[in-house]
Structure formats: structure tokens, C-alpha cells
Scaffold this motif. Structure first.
Motif, PDB file in Angstrom:
ATOM      1  N   PRO A   1      34.233  41.192  37.989  1.00 24.66           N
ATOM      2  CA  PRO A   1      35.021  40.527  39.025  1.00 24.66           C
ATOM      3  C   PRO A   1      34.599  40.967  40.422  1.00 24.66           C
ATOM      4  O   PRO A   1      33.927  41.989  40.607  1.00 24.66           O
ATOM      5  CB  PRO A   1      36.450  40.974  38.714  1.00 24.66           C
ATOM      6  N   LEU A   2      35.016  40.197  41.425  1.00 23.06           N
ATOM      7  CA  LEU A   2      34.794  40.587  42.810  1.00 23.06           C
ATOM      8  C   LEU A   2      35.574  41.860  43.126  1.00 23.06           C
ATOM      9  O   LEU A   2      36.668  42.076  42.611  1.00 23.06           O
ATOM     10  CB  LEU A   2      35.261  39.481  43.761  1.00 23.06           C
TER      11      LEU A   2
ATOM     12  N   ILE B   1      35.637  35.152  38.950  1.00 21.91           N
ATOM     13  CA  ILE B   1      35.177  35.175  40.347  1.00 21.91           C
ATOM     14  C   ILE B   1      35.645  33.928  41.078  1.00 21.91           C
ATOM     15  O   ILE B   1      36.154  33.994  42.208  1.00 21.91           O
ATOM     16  CB  ILE B   1      33.654  35.312  40.398  1.00 21.91           C
ATOM     17  N   LEU B   2      35.503  32.773  40.452  1.00 23.93           N
ATOM     18  CA  LEU B   2      35.915  31.527  41.103  1.00 23.93           C
ATOM     19  C   LEU B   2      37.425  31.506  41.323  1.00 23.93           C
ATOM     20  O   LEU B   2      37.900  31.004  42.351  1.00 23.93           O
ATOM     21  CB  LEU B   2      35.474  30.332  40.258  1.00 23.93           C
ATOM     22  N   ALA B   3      38.179  32.065  40.382  1.00 26.11           N
ATOM     23  CA  ALA B   3      39.635  32.135  40.553  1.00 26.11           C
ATOM     24  C   ALA B   3      39.997  33.080  41.695  1.00 26.11           C
ATOM     25  O   ALA B   3      40.943  32.821  42.461  1.00 26.11           O
ATOM     26  CB  ALA B   3      40.288  32.597  39.254  1.00 26.11           C
ATOM     27  N   GLN B   4      39.272  34.182  41.828  1.00 32.55           N
ATOM     28  CA  GLN B   4      39.517  35.108  42.934  1.00 32.55           C
ATOM     29  C   GLN B   4      39.244  34.435  44.279  1.00 32.55           C
ATOM     30  O   GLN B   4      40.015  34.582  45.230  1.00 32.55           O
ATOM     31  CB  GLN B   4      38.646  36.357  42.771  1.00 32.55           C
TER      32      GLN B   4
ATOM     33  N   GLN C   1      36.776  48.946  41.674  1.00 36.51           N
ATOM     34  CA  GLN C   1      37.917  48.264  41.085  1.00 36.51           C
ATOM     35  C   GLN C   1      37.926  46.785  41.476  1.00 36.51           C
ATOM     36  O   GLN C   1      37.557  46.416  42.595  1.00 36.51           O
ATOM     37  CB  GLN C   1      39.219  48.916  41.547  1.00 36.51           C
ATOM     38  N   ALA C   2      38.361  45.948  40.552  1.00 39.16           N
ATOM     39  CA  ALA C   2      38.489  44.520  40.847  1.00 39.16           C
ATOM     40  C   ALA C   2      39.523  44.311  41.941  1.00 39.16           C
ATOM     41  O   ALA C   2      40.465  45.095  42.094  1.00 39.16           O
ATOM     42  CB  ALA C   2      38.913  43.760  39.585  1.00 39.16           C
ATOM     43  N   LEU C   3      39.316  43.262  42.728  1.00 37.73           N
ATOM     44  CA  LEU C   3      40.271  42.931  43.787  1.00 37.73           C
ATOM     45  C   LEU C   3      41.674  42.769  43.220  1.00 37.73           C
ATOM     46  O   LEU C   3      41.868  42.117  42.194  1.00 37.73           O
ATOM     47  CB  LEU C   3      39.869  41.611  44.446  1.00 37.73           C
ATOM     48  N   ASP C   4      42.632  43.365  43.883  1.00 43.43           N
ATOM     49  CA  ASP C   4      44.039  43.150  43.537  1.00 43.43           C
ATOM     50  C   ASP C   4      44.529  41.983  44.389  1.00 43.43           C
ATOM     51  O   ASP C   4      44.730  42.122  45.592  1.00 43.43           O
ATOM     52  CB  ASP C   4      44.853  44.404  43.835  1.00 43.43           C
ATOM     53  N   LEU C   5      44.666  40.828  43.754  1.00 42.65           N
ATOM     54  CA  LEU C   5      45.031  39.624  44.493  1.00 42.65           C
ATOM     55  C   LEU C   5      46.502  39.252  44.311  1.00 42.65           C
ATOM     56  O   LEU C   5      46.869  38.086  44.436  1.00 42.65           O
ATOM     57  CB  LEU C   5      44.113  38.470  44.096  1.00 42.65           C
ATOM     58  N   ALA C   6      47.317  40.266  44.017  1.00 44.28           N
ATOM     59  CA  ALA C   6      48.756  40.009  44.038  1.00 44.28           C
ATOM     60  C   ALA C   6      49.178  39.603  45.443  1.00 44.28           C
ATOM     61  O   ALA C   6      50.144  38.864  45.632  1.00 44.28           O
ATOM     62  CB  ALA C   6      49.513  41.254  43.586  1.00 44.28           C
ATOM     63  N   ASP C   7      48.425  40.090  46.442  1.00 44.31           N
ATOM     64  CA  ASP C   7      48.673  39.729  47.843  1.00 44.31           C
ATOM     65  C   ASP C   7      47.331  39.339  48.462  1.00 44.31           C
ATOM     66  O   ASP C   7      46.663  40.169  49.096  1.00 44.31           O
ATOM     67  CB  ASP C   7      49.294  40.905  48.590  1.00 44.31           C
ATOM     68  N   PRO C   8      46.892  38.061  48.279  1.00 44.24           N
ATOM     69  CA  PRO C   8      45.584  37.656  48.795  1.00 44.24           C
ATOM     70  C   PRO C   8      45.439  37.849  50.301  1.00 44.24           C
ATOM     71  O   PRO C   8      44.358  38.192  50.789  1.00 44.24           O
ATOM     72  CB  PRO C   8      45.504  36.163  48.421  1.00 44.24           C
ATOM     73  N   ALA C   9      46.537  37.651  51.048  1.00 47.77           N
ATOM     74  CA  ALA C   9      46.459  37.811  52.501  1.00 47.77           C
ATOM     75  C   ALA C   9      46.087  39.240  52.876  1.00 47.77           C
ATOM     76  O   ALA C   9      45.302  39.475  53.798  1.00 47.77           O
ATOM     77  CB  ALA C   9      47.786  37.416  53.140  1.00 47.77           C
TER      78      ALA C   9
END
Length: 282
Positions: free
Chosen positions: A14-15, A57-60, A241-249
Motif C-alpha cells: 500500500p501507499l 493503492i487506487l482506493a487510497q 506503515q500503510a497510510l492511515d486514511l481514517a482521516d484523509p484530510a
């Protein structure tokens, strides 16, 4: 020419925070220039790409509202474009088959920085009855490659002495990154490459290949790296670590800070609009 940029991740995982910096910078550069932004999945090294990593990756990217302007391309499906390029180089005497193993190269030449081996040109004048393992580009006589990086400034490298004749197709039959990326960028009309500084060392090899194939050279900009606690760049290889996108902003704000962009409030779309305006003023 109309601006066309791209983000080209390898789906080996993952990114992470570092790869989001490169994705955001390339997206902003395309938007600031009124251009198009492409995504290309560089899965040419299939054994290193776990199933589903591309979709993650595309979902991220989508969670961060970094959406491409055309269908996503996959290097693994573009092999028919690479063989004619290699054939042209062979016909012009600019590439040749190589029978050397990595251990043989190591015995003949010490490693360069980052542990890579400088190929000494052993097979330039023929295989002498040995079977071909790989195909390489001739770099002897090319002289130093000079280019301008939009962030790093004037750059140069003598590929022949620092890298040697580099691989175009590997011993396992897979296409090498350098040939694939050069052919893909030209085929997709890419005019500007914005990517992480760890890839700056690839630029002179790609420029040599562009010249050998008669292809245009895009502009280059290499973005700052995100470093881990040990001072090394974040990468999938060292356990980033993979990006934590619980808060994308928040993830986008952290990436923007690495790029020297101001703090912006609101949802991702509003932040992206503010950073595009800031990027345009640079």
C-alpha cells in the motif's frame, strides 16, 4: 504541448506517507498547469506485486480525491510496446545480449553507492559461445548526461562510469524498469515527471534511453523524501506503515507540509483547491 503528468506506483504494497507526498505533488503540478494527471501501475516486476495491492493503492488515492483523468494503465499489459523498442536498439547497435551473472559482475567490478554493481561491459563485443541472460544498453561514449531538475537544479551524471551498461530485459525474461518507464511515458505523452527524490538517480539512464530511441524528454522534478525515525527514507522495503486514511484530510495535510505548502482547512477537496492555488504561485 499540453501538460500531461503521471503518478506511477509499484504495487509491492500500500501507499505510505512518502508515496502520498509524490502522488500529491504530481497531482498538484498537473492541476496548476491546467493539465491531465494519469495513474500507471508499474507492475512489470510481477513476482514482487502481491494480489490486490494495485486496488488498495487506487482506493487510497480515491480516498484522498486524487483521481486520474484517464483509465489506469498497467505495465504488465504493455509488453508488446517494449519488444519493438528493444529491437530498434539492437538493430542500431545500441543494445546487446549479455551472458554475465550477478556474481561474475561482482567479481569484475566493485559495488557503487547503494550497493549496485557497475557493469564493466564484458559482453559488448559478443557472447563468445555463451547463452544470453539479459539485454543491456551501451553507455560507452555517451559522456556525462546533463539535465535540470525543477527542484534540485542543475544535475549531471556519467552513466558509463557510475552505472555501466544497464539492463533492458532481465535474465528471468521480465522487462527492466528503465525501458518500460521510458516507453510508457512516451506512449502516454507524458510531458512532466514529478516523483520522489529517491528516483532522481534513474533520470540520466532514462534520458540516455530517450535519446537512443528518439523519444522526447519530459521535464523532471523530484520531491522531498519522508524520513523514518532512523533517518532513512520511508519505503515498503524497510517496513513503512500503510497510510492511515481514517482521516484523509490529515494525511493530505501531512504530505502538503513536506512540500512546504500552507495549512489548509476543510475537507480534502477544499484543501486540494487551496494547495493548487499555492502551487501555481511557486
Amino acid at each position: 504541448m499540453p501538460y500531461i503528468g503521471r503518478f506511477a506506483p509499484s504495487p509491492t504494497g500500500p501507499l505510505h506517507a512518502g508515496s502520498l507526498v509524490a502522488a500529491l505533488a504530481s497531482w498538484l503540478d498537473a492541476r496548476a498547469h491546467g493539465g491531465r494527471w494519469l495513474v500507471r501501475i508499474e507492475d512489470v516486476d510481477a513476482p514482487r506485486c502481491p494480489p490486490g495491492a494495485d486496488q488498495l493503492i487506487l482506493a487510497q488515492l480515491a480516498a484522498c480525491q486524487l483521481l486520474p483523468d484517464a483509465p489506469v494503465q498497467y505495465q504488465s499489459r504493455r509488453g508488446p510496446l517494449y519488444q519493438p523498442a528493444l529491437d530498434r536498439l539492437l538493430a542500431a547497435g545500441l543494445a546487446y545480449p549479455c551472458a554475465c551473472s550477478r556474481s561474475e559482475i561482482a567479481l569484475a567490478q566493485p559495488a557503487r553507492r547503494h550497493g549496485e554493481l557497475v557493469y564493466p561491459g564484458t559482453c559488448r563485443n559478443g557472447l563468445h559461445g555463451r547463452a544470453a541472460r539479459a539485454w543491456r544498453l551501451r553507455t560507452d561514449g555517451a559522456g556525462p548526461v546533463h539535465w535540470h531538475d525543477r527542484r534540485l537544479g542543475a544535475q549531471q551524471q556519467d552513466v558509463a562510469t557510475t552505472v555501466g551498461d544497464f539492463v533492458l530485459r532481465r535474465a528471468d525474461g521480465l522487462w527492466a524498469y528503465q525501458l518500460a518507464v521510458v516507453v510508457d511515458d512516451a506512449d502516454q505523452g507524458v510531458t512532466a515527471v514529478v516523483r520522489g527524490e529517491d528516483l532522481a538517480d534513474n533520470t540520466p539512464r532514462q534520458i540516455l534511453l530517450q535519446r537512443a530511441l528518439g523519444l522526447p524528454t519530459p521535464s523532471y522534478m523530484h520531491t522531498p523524501l519522508v524520513l523514518g525515525a532512523n533517518g532513512e527514507k520511508l519505503s515498503k522495503q524497510n517496513g513503512a506503515q500503510a497510510l492511515d486514511l481514517a482521516d484523509p484530510a490529515a494525511a493530505l495535510q501531512a504530505a502538503a507540509a513536506v512540500l512546504g505548502l500552507p495549512v489548509a482547512g476543510g475537507p480534502p477537496g477544499e484543501r486540494l483547491a487551496a494547495w493548487t492555488a499555492a502551487w501555481s504561485a511557486v
